[in-house]
Design a protein around this motif. Structure first.
Motif, PDB file in Angstrom:
ATOM      1  N   ALA A  75       0.722  -1.337  -0.043  1.00 47.70           N
ATOM      2  CA  ALA A  75       0.035   0.234   0.156  1.00 47.70           C
ATOM      3  C   ALA A  75       1.017   1.216   0.046  1.00 47.70           C
ATOM      4  O   ALA A  75       1.843   1.198   0.820  1.00 47.70           O
ATOM      5  CB  ALA A  75      -0.956  -0.073   1.281  1.00 47.70           C
ATOM      6  N   ASP A  76       0.541   2.054  -0.984  1.00 49.42           N
ATOM      7  CA  ASP A  76       1.305   3.403  -1.062  1.00 49.42           C
ATOM      8  C   ASP A  76       2.885   3.196  -1.164  1.00 49.42           C
ATOM      9  O   ASP A  76       3.628   3.766  -0.408  1.00 49.42           O
ATOM     10  CB  ASP A  76       1.009   4.312   0.249  1.00 49.42           C
ATOM     11  CG  ASP A  76      -0.419   4.691   0.297  1.00 49.42           C
ATOM     12  OD1 ASP A  76      -1.036   4.829  -0.783  1.00 49.42           O
ATOM     13  OD2 ASP A  76      -0.961   4.817   1.329  1.00 49.42           O
ATOM     14  N   ASN A  77       3.151   2.072  -1.852  1.00 51.60           N
ATOM     15  CA  ASN A  77       4.531   1.799  -2.030  1.00 51.60           C
ATOM     16  C   ASN A  77       5.266   1.332  -0.739  1.00 51.60           C
ATOM     17  O   ASN A  77       6.391   1.220  -0.727  1.00 51.60           O
ATOM     18  CB  ASN A  77       5.319   2.814  -2.584  1.00 51.60           C
ATOM     19  CG  ASN A  77       5.045   3.161  -4.125  1.00 51.60           C
ATOM     20  OD1 ASN A  77       4.682   2.067  -4.838  1.00 51.60           O
ATOM     21  ND2 ASN A  77       5.046   4.326  -4.723  1.00 51.60           N
ATOM     22  N   ALA A  78       4.512   1.092   0.311  1.00 49.25           N
ATOM     23  CA  ALA A  78       5.256   0.499   1.517  1.00 49.25           C
ATOM     24  C   ALA A  78       4.841  -1.050   1.363  1.00 49.25           C
ATOM     25  O   ALA A  78       3.700  -1.487   1.258  1.00 49.25           O
ATOM     26  CB  ALA A  78       4.610   1.171   2.901  1.00 49.25           C
ATOM     27  N   THR A 116       4.073  -2.365   9.641  1.00 50.48           N
ATOM     28  CA  THR A 116       3.267  -2.627   8.498  1.00 50.48           C
ATOM     29  C   THR A 116       2.518  -3.574   8.542  1.00 50.48           C
ATOM     30  O   THR A 116       2.853  -5.072   8.636  1.00 50.48           O
ATOM     31  CB  THR A 116       4.157  -2.926   7.192  1.00 50.48           C
ATOM     32  OG1 THR A 116       5.485  -1.799   7.413  1.00 50.48           O
ATOM     33  CG2 THR A 116       3.580  -2.522   5.827  1.00 50.48           C
ATOM     34  N   THR A 122      -2.645  -6.586   3.904  1.00 52.43           N
ATOM     35  CA  THR A 122      -3.623  -6.128   3.350  1.00 52.43           C
ATOM     36  C   THR A 122      -4.892  -6.899   3.010  1.00 52.43           C
ATOM     37  O   THR A 122      -5.682  -6.666   2.187  1.00 52.43           O
ATOM     38  CB  THR A 122      -3.073  -5.218   2.110  1.00 52.43           C
ATOM     39  OG1 THR A 122      -2.724  -6.268   1.322  1.00 52.43           O
ATOM     40  CG2 THR A 122      -2.453  -4.090   2.382  1.00 52.43           C
TER      41      THR A 122
END
Ligand code: FES
Ligand code: FES
Length: 161
Positions: free
Chosen positions: A79-82, A157, A160
């Motif tokens: 998500a969002d490049n993380a 993190t 998802t």
């Protein structure tokens, strides 16, 4: 036949034979090539994606059956490049060898931790048994899943799935 798909939070409309395996639509129509073709007969699970959070072999799912469901591929985990906790743990433990099975392994591990945040070794082995690795990376996979579970419990993190 026009088929509407929800992939990684985006809507797509494809013109496809309804019996076409989801795997080929993802790879050839949507160019999401992170999902791999291994055996094509539902035995290796290299092609694992999530349908509504559950891991499924995309080579065995007719694209018409995926309509109206939330499809997540390996490309949808960061998500969002993380990177997700599972992806980061895979890097930290240098899990991949040839790498071919690893997208499927990560998708199944992500689903496991969404259902069972702190799995035992037996639970890990049972859930991951569907995913084969010809390079034998199973020990590192198990370690990475434990690391990801700890990271998620610590609020780092998250999954998802
Ligand atoms: S390629 Fe789908 S299960 Fe092997
Ligand atoms: S890393 Fe080579 S098949 Fe799993």
């Amino acid at each position: 036949m026009a088929i509407n798909l929800d992939v990684n939070g985006k809507s797509h409309r494809v013109d496809s034979d309804p019996k076409m395996p989801l795997l080929w639509v993802l790879r050839d129509e949507l160019h999401l090539v992170g999902t791999k073709f291994g055996c094509g007969v539902g035995q290796c699970n290299a092609c694992t994606v999530h349908l509504n959070g559950s891991p499924v072999p995309s080579c065995q799912i007719p694209v018409s059956a995926a309509q109206g469901q939330k499809i997540t591929t390996i490309e949808g985990l960061a998500a969002d490049n993380a990177l997700s906790a599972v992806q980061q743990a895979w890097i930290d433990h240098d899990v991949a060898q040839c790498g071919y099975c690893q997208a499927g392994q990560i998708m199944t591990a992500t689903a496991l931790l969404a259902q069972t945040p702190n799995p035992t070794e037996v639970q890990i082995d049972e859930f991951m048994a569907r995913n084969l690795c010809r390079c034998g990376t199973y020990t590192r996979i198990r370690m990475a899943i434990k690391t990801a579970a700890h990271a998620m419990a610590a609020g780092k993190t998250g999954s998802t799935a």
